[in-house]
Scaffold this active site. Structure first.
Site, PDB file in Angstrom:
ATOM      1  N   MET A  51      18.686  38.195  38.506  1.00  0.00           N
ATOM      2  CA  MET A  51      17.261  37.898  38.593  1.00  0.00           C
ATOM      3  C   MET A  51      16.957  37.137  39.884  1.00  0.00           C
ATOM      4  O   MET A  51      15.930  36.465  39.998  1.00  0.00           O
ATOM      5  CB  MET A  51      16.793  37.110  37.366  1.00  0.00           C
ATOM      6  CG  MET A  51      16.848  37.926  36.090  1.00  0.00           C
ATOM      7  SD  MET A  51      15.730  37.358  34.793  1.00  0.00           S
ATOM      8  CE  MET A  51      16.369  35.714  34.481  1.00  0.00           C
ATOM      9  N   HIS A  55      23.172  32.301  44.043  1.00  0.00           N
ATOM     10  CA  HIS A  55      24.032  31.179  44.389  1.00  0.00           C
ATOM     11  C   HIS A  55      25.474  31.670  44.420  1.00  0.00           C
ATOM     12  O   HIS A  55      25.739  32.878  44.246  1.00  0.00           O
ATOM     13  CB  HIS A  55      23.845  30.024  43.397  1.00  0.00           C
ATOM     14  CG  HIS A  55      23.937  30.443  41.953  1.00  0.00           C
ATOM     15  ND1 HIS A  55      25.109  30.877  41.370  1.00  0.00           N
ATOM     16  CD2 HIS A  55      22.991  30.497  40.974  1.00  0.00           C
ATOM     17  CE1 HIS A  55      24.901  31.169  40.102  1.00  0.00           C
ATOM     18  NE2 HIS A  55      23.614  30.952  39.831  1.00  0.00           N
ATOM     19  N   HIS A  58      26.689  34.014  41.566  1.00  0.00           N
ATOM     20  CA  HIS A  58      26.347  35.429  41.735  1.00  0.00           C
ATOM     21  C   HIS A  58      27.251  36.079  42.791  1.00  0.00           C
ATOM     22  O   HIS A  58      27.734  37.203  42.611  1.00  0.00           O
ATOM     23  CB  HIS A  58      24.898  35.580  42.210  1.00  0.00           C
ATOM     24  CG  HIS A  58      23.870  35.137  41.226  1.00  0.00           C
ATOM     25  ND1 HIS A  58      23.112  34.004  41.412  1.00  0.00           N
ATOM     26  CD2 HIS A  58      23.451  35.670  40.049  1.00  0.00           C
ATOM     27  CE1 HIS A  58      22.268  33.870  40.402  1.00  0.00           C
ATOM     28  NE2 HIS A  58      22.458  34.865  39.554  1.00  0.00           N
ATOM     29  N   LYS A 174      29.323  32.443  32.250  1.00  0.00           N
ATOM     30  CA  LYS A 174      28.421  31.358  31.865  1.00  0.00           C
ATOM     31  C   LYS A 174      27.494  31.837  30.751  1.00  0.00           C
ATOM     32  O   LYS A 174      27.190  31.096  29.826  1.00  0.00           O
ATOM     33  CB  LYS A 174      27.601  30.880  33.071  1.00  0.00           C
ATOM     34  CG  LYS A 174      26.616  29.749  32.722  1.00  0.00           C
ATOM     35  CD  LYS A 174      25.903  29.243  33.953  1.00  0.00           C
ATOM     36  CE  LYS A 174      24.921  30.246  34.476  1.00  0.00           C
ATOM     37  NZ  LYS A 174      23.737  30.422  33.582  1.00  0.00           N
ATOM     38  N   SER A 211      20.682  29.446  38.698  1.00  0.00           N
ATOM     39  CA  SER A 211      19.451  29.439  39.483  1.00  0.00           C
ATOM     40  C   SER A 211      18.534  28.311  39.042  1.00  0.00           C
ATOM     41  O   SER A 211      17.763  27.770  39.843  1.00  0.00           O
ATOM     42  CB  SER A 211      18.735  30.789  39.337  1.00  0.00           C
ATOM     43  OG  SER A 211      19.562  31.841  39.787  1.00  0.00           O
TER      44      SER A 211
END
Length: 307
Positions: A51, A55, A58, A174, A211
């Site tokens: 989305m 960071h 990702h 996560k 995020s």
């Protein structure tokens, strides 16, 4: 689109220049044509659904996808159907240009960054209703506190799988529960794709990268690592204490931190996501937690027993 397939960035496919050889795709039609071209050339496709507001977590998924597939597509789409809270949707971080630069540096083949209208013609409410069979994994924890959330997740991930036709799809651990739900969706829908779970990426102080971390105030960011610290310490504690005691000590420790409140903490069988009462009940047991740090909702998990 011919220019796009030849590696050039057509006006339709890329509205922002200077991203090396990475292709930016905005429409479903262009994505389908791009994927068809890759398939005809025998290229396996790795998909990393995101989305945005990317960071290092990702990028660790992207790095693995790039190492395992000749073609990697990353989706950047804030999916409205998985948000229960309109404010959460409105405040979700959006950093498209920064995301594109990071993905180009990571050697991604293509980015799919559609509008909501492109993904859901006429709007999400106008889409044909389809109830995904997600099993009990979608009913506990996040499913209990965010009704309809996983139906929304399944809706967008299924759509991405249909369009990108990936051989492999990469998801961060996560979101441990989300991976279990997506596996159930893939099985029930008969989609042929390998789901690749990837380890949690953490900051040096232990905070799971998210995020939403960007929404924390400096003081909240200083306090947020207490989540992982409490979980990590509880693993050693669990070796001499029962499940209930372990649960309670984690909740008490985090709730004692200013501005922090545990929404739920569940110690579950990692395969079924159902709660366990004794450590002997399963060879693989995980603790999944959601904590409000101020108004920011953070999730994390840790393994207590692993095969």
């Amino acid at each position: 689109m011919t220019a796009l397939l030849n590696g050039e960035m057509s006006v339709a496919a890329c509205r922002v220049p200077n991203y090396k050889n990475m292709i930016i795709i905005r429409t479903v039609a262009e994505l389908e044509e791009f994927v068809g071209h890759q398939k005809r050339n025998g290229n396996q496709i790795g998909l990393v659904p995101t989305m945005g507001a990317l960071h290092a977590g990702h990028l660790s998924l992207v790095e693995r996808a790039v190492s395992e597939n000749p073609c990697v597509i990353v989706s950047v789409f804030v999916n409205p159907t998985q948000f229960n809270n309109p404010t959460d949707l409105a405040t979700y971080p959006r950093k498209e240009e920064d995301d594109f630069r990071l993905l180009a540096e990571a050697c991604v083949t293509a980015v799919f960054a559609p509008s909501v209208e492109e993904m859901y013609p006429g709007g999400p409410a106008a889409q044909p209703r389809h109830e995904f069979r997600l099993g009990t994994a979608a009913e506990v924890m996040e499913g209990k506190y965010r009704p309809g959330h996983f139906q929304g997740v399944a809706q967008v991930v299924c759509r991405l799988f249909q369009l990108a036709r990936p051989d492999r799809a990469y998801f961060g651990e996560k979101d441990f529960q989300q991976i279990a739900v997506i596996r159930n969706m893939v099985e029930s829908e008969g989609i042929r794709v390998e789901i690749i779970p990837c380890p949690i990426k953490r900051a040096d102080d232990g905070l799971a990268l998210s995020s939403r971390n960007a929404l924390l105030t400096p003081e909240q960011r200083r306090l947020a690592p207490e989540i992982h610290r409490a979980l990590k310490e509880s693993v050693e504690y669990s070796k001499s204490h029962g499940v209930r005691a372990t649960h309670d000590t984690v909740v008490e420790q985090i709730d004692a931190v200013p501005q922090m409140r545990v929404e739920y903490f569940e110690i579950v069988d990692a395969r079924t996501l159902l709660p366990v009462e004794e450590w002997e009940e399963s060879p693989w047991i995980v603790g999944c937690i959601t904590v409000y740090c101020g108004e920011v909702r953070l999730i994390d998990n840790i393994a207590y027993r692993k095969p």
